[in-house]
Structure formats: C-alpha cells, structure tokens
Design an enzyme around this catalytic site. Structure first.
Site, PDB file in Angstrom:
ATOM      1  N   LYS A  81      -2.472  35.612  81.660  1.00 46.91           N
ATOM      2  CA  LYS A  81      -3.982  35.519  81.762  1.00 46.91           C
ATOM      3  C   LYS A  81      -3.990  36.182  83.267  1.00 46.91           C
ATOM      4  O   LYS A  81      -3.131  36.110  84.235  1.00 46.91           O
ATOM      5  CB  LYS A  81      -4.158  34.246  81.905  1.00 46.91           C
ATOM      6  N   GLY A 181     -22.043  23.808  66.623  1.00 41.02           N
ATOM      7  CA  GLY A 181     -22.047  25.145  67.402  1.00 41.02           C
ATOM      8  C   GLY A 181     -21.935  26.411  66.284  1.00 41.02           C
ATOM      9  O   GLY A 181     -21.089  26.434  65.639  1.00 41.02           O
ATOM     10  N   GLY A 183     -22.364  29.831  67.204  1.00 42.18           N
ATOM     11  CA  GLY A 183     -22.363  30.996  67.571  1.00 42.18           C
ATOM     12  C   GLY A 183     -21.242  31.794  66.775  1.00 42.18           C
ATOM     13  O   GLY A 183     -21.298  32.001  65.632  1.00 42.18           O
ATOM     14  N   ASN A 184     -20.405  32.767  67.630  1.00 44.15           N
ATOM     15  CA  ASN A 184     -19.891  33.615  66.645  1.00 44.15           C
ATOM     16  C   ASN A 184     -18.894  33.145  65.930  1.00 44.15           C
ATOM     17  O   ASN A 184     -18.764  33.771  64.754  1.00 44.15           O
ATOM     18  CB  ASN A 184     -19.146  34.695  67.840  1.00 44.15           C
ATOM     19  N   VAL A 185     -18.038  32.042  66.183  1.00 44.98           N
ATOM     20  CA  VAL A 185     -17.161  31.648  65.365  1.00 44.98           C
ATOM     21  C   VAL A 185     -17.954  30.757  64.442  1.00 44.98           C
ATOM     22  O   VAL A 185     -17.670  30.697  63.105  1.00 44.98           O
ATOM     23  CB  VAL A 185     -15.997  30.698  66.229  1.00 44.98           C
TER      24      VAL A 185
END
Ligand code: NAD
Length: 371
Positions: A81, A181, A183-185
């Site tokens: 990372k 949620g 959102g995108n997912v």
C-alpha cells in the site's frame, strides 16, 4: 522508540520506502508487507495525515490487510500500500503524481499501485506516464475501469455461499435483505439481488440515491438509524466500517451479515460475539475481493468476461472459510485469516525448482542456411 522498532511492532513488513521530492511537495510512504505469493499490490491513499507517524501506521496496517485479502482471494499477489501525505482537494498536481510514479517505477514491479481513498483515475494516468506498475488506468490504455460491479458480484457470490451455510440453500429468492449504503457497490448489489428475486430494504444518508432506487425497483426503505436493526434474513453493509460494535451488536436481527464495506467489525472480539449470537459473518475482505480480482486480470491483459468469471470464486473461498471455522471451532473472521496464512505458508514456502532454462544460445537451422 526508533523507526525500525516501531515498524516491527506493526507486523512483519518486508520493506518500507519513504519518497520525498521537495520541488513538487511529495511526501509519501510505500509499504511492502509480504511478497511470498507475488508482487505487492495495493492502492495509493492521499490523506491529510496530522503527523508522519499517523501516515506510517496507516500504510503499515493497510498493506498487511492487502496481503490477507490477496491470499484469501487465491490470487498470486502480495500485499502493499502507499500513502501520500497531503490534502487531495488542494495539494494534487501532475508533478506530484509523476514524481510518485518514478518512485513506484524504481521498485521494478515489486509494488503495483492502484486507486484508493483520495486518488482517482486521472492520478493513475500521471503515474502511468512514469511507470507501467499501476492498475486502474483508463480503459483506453487497457485498464479495467470501475471495479464496483465486480466487487458487488463477488459480494453476491459470498452471500449465496453464506445463505447455503445458514439456511441450507444458496437461493436468495424471497430472502429479506437490508442494504446499507447505495453507492457504487451497494447500488450494483441491489441490481443483482433484484434479479435473484430477493426482497430488498434500502437505506442511505443521501436521499436522492434512496428515491432513485426505490422508484426504479419499488423497494422498501428505512431511515439510516434503523437499517442495521431491520428484521431481515441478511444484512449487507455497503457504506462505512465498524458497523458491528458494542452499541449495535445486540440489536442486529439478521441471521447473516454479508456486504462490501471494509472493516465491518469494530474489533476482532465482535466477530467472536457474532458467533456466540448465532449470526453468520461473511468476512469482509473475502467477500469484497472482486475489485482486486478485476485489477489482477488487468495485469494479465484485461478481459471483462474473465474478470467477471473470477469473481465467482468468492463462493468457493467462502466455503473454505466455513470449513476452517468448523474444523478449528472458531469464528469466520479468524477462519479467513487462517485460510490466508495457510496459503502463504504453503505456496510461499514452495521450494523453487530449477525451471530448465539455459543461457546457451543455439544457432537455428534457418540462420545456418542463410550464412
Ligand atoms: P461509495 O462512496 O460509492 O458509497 C457509499 C455509500 O454509503 C454512499 O452512497 C453514502 O452516502 C452511503 N453512506 C455513508 N454513510 C452511511 C450511513 N450511515 N448509512 C447509510 N448510508 C451511508 O463507496 P463504494 O465504492 O460503494 O464502497 C462502499 C464500501 O465498500 C466502502 O467501505 C469501501 O471501502 C468498500 N469497498 C468498495 C470496493 C469497490 O470496488 N468500490 C471494493 C472493496 C471494498
């Protein structure tokens, strides 16, 4: 405490690189946690860390997490990372990301980067100008684009495996599922669940997203402070982390928790507690690995179909988690860690056998004839 001692207390990282370029204002840290299975892949996070120590702790923690995620996903990737210290709204520039790209390039593929919180496709494009060791580049450069549909499909596969484990059948038809949620997912997951014939209840702090989906599919909705405690079969957290904590855990009515959000357990002990309560927890990093599988395919030469196929493996990966949980009489959150560690030990410990390559060069018959 010295830096080396501090790093060794956070885990057994292989390499930590500080990247500094005064001219462009770059201060970044790349952490390579483990490369036993393959090159370390993990996104670059840009965040306004208050101190350098805070940035170091974050990059060490996140890179370790990537090792487990890749290993559990069955990918030949290690964990790494990067963090860039700075305000993503004010401090971004072409020079900053190109300088960072040169540092990534200097590692010659030991670390491969991608988007993360605070970075976007445009930033990856700048890195790509300096290095091939970047994924999540635009589609026109052979990139894989938005990973969310693949993440959501992996979550669906994990949910089917969890339903089989808990209810005896992997069918989701008629199951009541609460999605936190959108959102995108979350929105992609809802679309998949509709096709499965599930009864879906949705919630988001963004009312526009709620209205759009509920109008499109005629869905039940709940306020954000009630969705976690909905009377459902399955809870799918697809917003933020730490939703299973001391305040929420006793109020959760779902029999299965399976969603795309990262770090759903506030602490590991909450995983043990879910087990005691008879709630099946699908470990987040096992079920949300579809996005990582998608970028892995990008490294092989991208094909959306192959990426989609790969995300089906989340089903089998979850079954292995259940097997280990039964075998060792532990919670699924610990079983997932064990599955990753066993694979790293097994595959990472394979003796390198001679591949039969030779440095000798032969003259071909054609070359002889042409003399
Ligand atoms: P996103 O920002 O597109 O969506 C998150 C949604 O959650 C937003 O619509 C937001 O309004 C909503 N939200 C925030 N707080 C809420 C609350 N208290 N109650 C209800 N809704 C709330 O993010 P995303 O890309 O969909 O990712 C969702 C989660 O999945 C994150 O935890 C992310 O780290 C994780 N994840 C995403 C991917 C991916 O491919 N995008 C891959 C792995 C993990």
């Amino acid at each position: 405490m010295g830096t080396f001692e501090f790093i060794s207390k956070q885990g057994e990282h292989e390499e930590v690189i500080y990247c500094y370029d005064k001219n462009v204002g770059l201060k970044a840290i790349i952490a390579i946690h483990n490369t036993a299975l393959g090159p370390a892949l993990g996104g670059t996070r840009m965040w306004n860390y208050k101190t350098e120590e805070e940035a170091l702790v974050d990059v060490l923690r996140l890179s370790r997490g990537m090792t487990y995620k890749a290993a559990a996903a069955g990918l030949n990737l290690g964990g790494g990372k990067a963090v860039i210290i700075g305000d993503p709204k004010k401090d971004k520039s072409e020079g900053l990301f190109r300088a960072f790209g040169q540092f990534v390039n200097s590692l010659n593929g030991r670390y491969i980067t991608a988007e993360d919180v605070g970075t976007c496709v445009q930033d990856m494009e700048y890195i790509f100008m300096e290095s091939q060791w970047v994924t999540g580049i635009p589609k026109e450069f052979g990139g894989s684009g938005d990973p969310s549909p693949y993440t959501a499909h992996g979550v669906l596969m994990g949910m089917k495996a969890s339903a089989k484990e808990k209810f005896g059948k992997d069918e989701l038809k008629g199951k009541r599922i609460a999605v936190q949620g959108l959102g995108n997912v979350g929105s992609n997951l809802v679309a998949y669940l509709i096709k499965e014939g599930a009864k879906i209840i949705i919630s988001d702090i963004d009312q526009e997203k709620v209205s759009k989906l509920s109008n499109q599919y005629h869905l039940e909705t709940l306020p954000t402070d009630q969705i976690l405690f909905a009377d459902v079969d399955i809870l799918a957290p697809c917003a933020m982390g730490a939703i299973v904590n001391d305040d929420t855990i006793r109020k959760i009515k779902a029999k299965v928790i399976c969603g795309g959000a990262n770090n759903q357990l506030a602490e590991s002990r909450h995983g043990d507690q879910l087990r005691e309560l008879g709630i099946l927890y699908a470990p987040d990093y096992v079920v949300n690995a579809g996005g990582l599988m998608n970028v892995f395919v990008e490294l092989e030469g991208y094909s959306p179909d192959r990426a989609f196929e790969k995300t089906r493996r989340v089903y089998d990966n979850m079954n292995k988690v259940f097997e280990i949980a039964h075998r060792d009489k532990i919670g699924t959150h610990l079983a997932a860690d064990r599955m990753a560690e066993e694979r790293i030990r097994l595959v990472g410990g394979l003796r390198t056998r001679h591949a039969g390559k030779s440095n000798r060069s032969f003259t071909t018959l054609k070359e002889v004839n042409n003399r």
